[in-house]
Design a protein around this motif. Structure first.
Motif, PDB file in Angstrom:
ATOM      1  N   HIS A  59       6.269   9.344  -7.609  1.00 55.90           N
ATOM      2  CA  HIS A  59       6.478   7.900  -7.764  1.00 55.90           C
ATOM      3  C   HIS A  59       7.680   7.420  -6.944  1.00 55.90           C
ATOM      4  CE1 HIS A  59       3.355   6.915 -10.588  1.00 55.90           C
ATOM      5  NE2 HIS A  59       3.721   7.878 -11.413  1.00 55.90           N
ATOM      6  N   TYR A 115       6.547   7.052  -3.290  1.00 59.82           N
ATOM      7  CA  TYR A 115       5.668   5.922  -3.001  1.00 59.82           C
ATOM      8  C   TYR A 115       6.271   4.582  -3.399  1.00 59.82           C
ATOM      9  CZ  TYR A 115       2.166   9.017  -1.253  1.00 59.82           C
ATOM     10  OH  TYR A 115       1.517   9.920  -0.462  1.00 59.82           O
ATOM     11  N   ASP A 116       7.136   4.563  -4.396  1.00 53.51           N
ATOM     12  CA  ASP A 116       7.845   3.311  -4.724  1.00 53.51           C
ATOM     13  C   ASP A 116       8.750   2.888  -3.577  1.00 53.51           C
ATOM     14  OD1 ASP A 116       6.632   3.243  -7.174  1.00 53.51           O
ATOM     15  OD2 ASP A 116       8.373   3.951  -8.310  1.00 53.51           O
ATOM     16  N   LYS A 154       8.196   3.803  -0.379  1.00 54.74           N
ATOM     17  CA  LYS A 154       7.420   3.788   0.866  1.00 54.74           C
ATOM     18  C   LYS A 154       7.937   4.815   1.885  1.00 54.74           C
ATOM     19  CE  LYS A 154       6.053  -1.067   0.411  1.00 54.74           C
ATOM     20  NZ  LYS A 154       6.572  -1.236  -0.971  1.00 54.74           N
ATOM     21  N   ILE A 185       2.440   3.951 -12.819  1.00 60.97           N
ATOM     22  CA  ILE A 185       2.007   2.785 -12.040  1.00 60.97           C
ATOM     23  C   ILE A 185       1.416   3.258 -10.713  1.00 60.97           C
ATOM     24  CG2 ILE A 185       2.751   0.660 -10.900  1.00 60.97           C
ATOM     25  CD1 ILE A 185       4.975   0.460 -12.994  1.00 60.97           C
ATOM     26  N   TYR A 186       0.199   2.810 -10.435  1.00 54.76           N
ATOM     27  CA  TYR A 186      -0.524   3.221  -9.232  1.00 54.76           C
ATOM     28  C   TYR A 186      -1.090   1.987  -8.545  1.00 54.76           C
ATOM     29  CZ  TYR A 186      -0.339   7.808 -11.466  1.00 54.76           C
ATOM     30  OH  TYR A 186       0.095   8.967 -12.059  1.00 54.76           O
ATOM     31  N   ASP A 187      -0.898   1.903  -7.216  1.00 54.96           N
ATOM     32  CA  ASP A 187      -1.428   0.741  -6.500  1.00 54.96           C
ATOM     33  C   ASP A 187      -2.879   0.947  -6.069  1.00 54.96           C
ATOM     34  OD1 ASP A 187      -1.332   2.487  -4.351  1.00 54.96           O
ATOM     35  OD2 ASP A 187       0.230   1.390  -3.263  1.00 54.96           O
ATOM     36  N   GLU A 188      -3.404   2.165  -6.260  1.00 58.27           N
ATOM     37  CA  GLU A 188      -4.780   2.514  -5.899  1.00 58.27           C
ATOM     38  C   GLU A 188      -5.071   2.266  -4.413  1.00 58.27           C
ATOM     39  OE1 GLU A 188      -6.640   4.219  -7.752  1.00 58.27           O
ATOM     40  OE2 GLU A 188      -5.497   4.027  -9.614  1.00 58.27           O
ATOM     41  N   LYS A 189      -4.011   2.220  -3.630  1.00 55.52           N
ATOM     42  CA  LYS A 189      -4.151   2.080  -2.188  1.00 55.52           C
ATOM     43  C   LYS A 189      -3.498   3.277  -1.508  1.00 55.52           C
ATOM     44  CE  LYS A 189      -3.099  -0.996   1.689  1.00 55.52           C
ATOM     45  NZ  LYS A 189      -2.415  -2.250   2.128  1.00 55.52           N
ATOM     46  N   SER A 205      -3.127   6.860  -5.871  1.00 51.90           N
ATOM     47  CA  SER A 205      -4.233   6.688  -6.809  1.00 51.90           C
ATOM     48  C   SER A 205      -4.030   7.554  -8.049  1.00 51.90           C
ATOM     49  CB  SER A 205      -5.559   7.054  -6.141  1.00 51.90           C
ATOM     50  OG  SER A 205      -5.776   6.265  -4.989  1.00 51.90           O
TER      51      SER A 205
END
Length: 454
Positions: free
Chosen positions: A341, A344-345, A347, A377-381, A384
């Motif tokens: 997380h 990806y949080d 970037k 929390i997942y943006d699914e982009k 996932s």
């Protein structure tokens, strides 16, 4: 980001009553740096923006290739803009004002020539908007759209990013930094690689290596490593060498002593093999692998992140832009997901990541459902939710793949059942009840039959 979905904000100072240009430059540089950090990798044109002085005001010069689609003139206090830029608010200028031109760049680019769509289907151009491919077609059709910039690839071929359906990113990154044993063609070469690594990394308190494969040994004994082999590497620190498949690991006598096992120690779904003397010979398989590796120093979140990013960067460099990766394992899942997380949080990678989380113990799976599954929390982009990864057996090379008949070269050996049929069924039922996809490792024909029936 603006209120217009996906638009990039550029701010141009038109006027300011701040007299101290150094303060103004310092502030606006922070704003610019933030824009670069967030967007330069996606919008390379922004790197061409430069700042310059004009008379007594601070203005911006910009590439003529940009098409400014919409703009508004807005007045902000320095304090408001500094908050946006994450810059320190100048203590002497908090009441000053800056008039700023806020520009929204839709960032539509045309890229030309030879785009692979499917077999025998190549197109000339694609339209990209806000990092998303909107249209593929001929130059004529794509050029009918409004755009900011054209990239001409001079006839080069472009293919979609590749997807890796299953890997272990952190393990791959770890292999880059650990003692790499993949080149060894004999047990003696494994030993020498271990000695060399210790010599070149003085002060280490434990040695971990990966990649040996007895099937590639061409001189000397062709067999699995045992603790006596690794004692020749060191008797002073624990030495743990993992086979290339990850389903067998061997430790030296020091490592075996540190975990405190006895002749009758048993690990459910794994093996602690014994020598002719009836004592553990240092070879651990399947669920017993993590048992032996528990003697290694615990990695920090920073260490894990570095290994993840090393592998992710390499994947992207060879065209792999998305991956299903099994990195969260059993009780370490919280730590691993914290790292994932954070990556990806912030970037930190462009690799699209679909996690495969392994739980051999249903109690660990229950804990995951009550924590990460509920609150993650997942943006699914780019990130996932992924699927549960189960291991029914091991590998053929390690002789742990579960077979219906004995191995030809090891009579009496059927392999290892890492999960009983009852355990496998319970995990599958729980996953299905919670809408979680299931991915199962099954190599031997016995394992495959069990999984099909689950």
């Amino acid at each position: 980001r603006s209120q217009q979905s996906g638009s990039l904000i550029m701010a141009l100072i038109l006027w300011s009553d701040i007299k101290d240009k150094v303060t103004l430059v310092s502030f606006f540089s922070a704003l610019y740096a933030r824009a670069l950090t967030s967007y330069n990798s996606v919008y390379p044109c922004i790197a061409a923006c430069t700042f310059s002085f004009k008379s007594s005001n601070f203005t911006s010069s910009y590439p003529s290739s940009f098409t400014w689609l919409t703009a508004t003139i807005t007045s902000f206090s320095v304090n408001e803009l500094c908050v946006f830029a994450k810059a320190d608010v100048p203590s002497t200028t908090t009441t000053a004002n800056i008039i700023v031109l806020i520009v929204f760049i839709t960032s539509i680019f045309i890229i030309k020539k030879h785009f692979y769509v499917e077999k025998n289907n190549f197109q000339q151009a694609i339209l990209i908007e806000d990092g998303i491919i909107k249209e593929v077609g001929t130059n004529e059709n794509i050029l009918k759209n409004k755009y900011d910039k054209i990239f001409d690839l001079n006839g080069k071929t472009v293919i979609p990013g590749l997807n890796d359906s299953h890997l272990h990113l952190v393990m791959a990154g770890e292999t880059i930094t650990a003692c790499n044993l993949t080149s060894a063609k004999s047990i003696d070469e494994v030993i020498e690689l271990g000695k060399k690594f210790i010599k070149n990394n003085s002060g280490i308190t434990a040695l971990f290596g990966r990649g040996w494969n007895q099937d590639f040994f061409v001189t000397g004994d062709v067999r699995l490593l045992n603790r006596h082999d690794l004692d020749k590497v060191s008797t002073e620190i624990p030495v743990i060498f993992e086979r290339v498949c990850g389903h067998v690991v061997t430790g030296n006598t020091k490592a075996v002593e540190m975990i405190g096992i006895g002749e009758n120690t048993v690990v459910d779904g794994g093996e602690i093999l014994k020598g002719s003397d009836g004592k553990p010979n240092g070879i651990f398989t399947e669920n017993a692998v993590s048992f032996l590796e528990s003697v290694l120093p615990e990695k920090s979140n920073i260490d894990i992140e570095k290994e993840f990013l090393k592998a992710a960067d390499y994947a992207i460099s060879v065209g792999v832009t998305s991956a299903q990766s099994n990195d969260a394992l059993n009780k370490n899942f919280k730590k691993m997901f914290n790292v994932i997380h954070h990556i990806y949080d912030n970037k930190k990678t462009k690799l699209r990541y679909n996690p495969q989380f392994n739980f051999q113990d249903i109690n660990d799976f229950y804990e995951f459902l009550e924590t990460e599954h509920k609150s993650g929390i997942y943006d699914e982009k780019f990130l996932s939710r992924g699927s549960i990864k189960l291991f029914k057996d091991g590998s053929l090379g390690a002789r742990t793949a579960l077979m219906l008949k004995d191995y030809n070269d090891e009579p009496g050996t059927l392999g290892v059942s890492a999960l009983s049929d009852i355990q496998l069924q319970a995990l599958c039922n729980l996953a299905a009840q919670n809408g979680i996809k299931i991915v199962t490792h099954a190599i031997g024909d016995g394992a495959i039959e069990s999984v099909i029936n689950a």
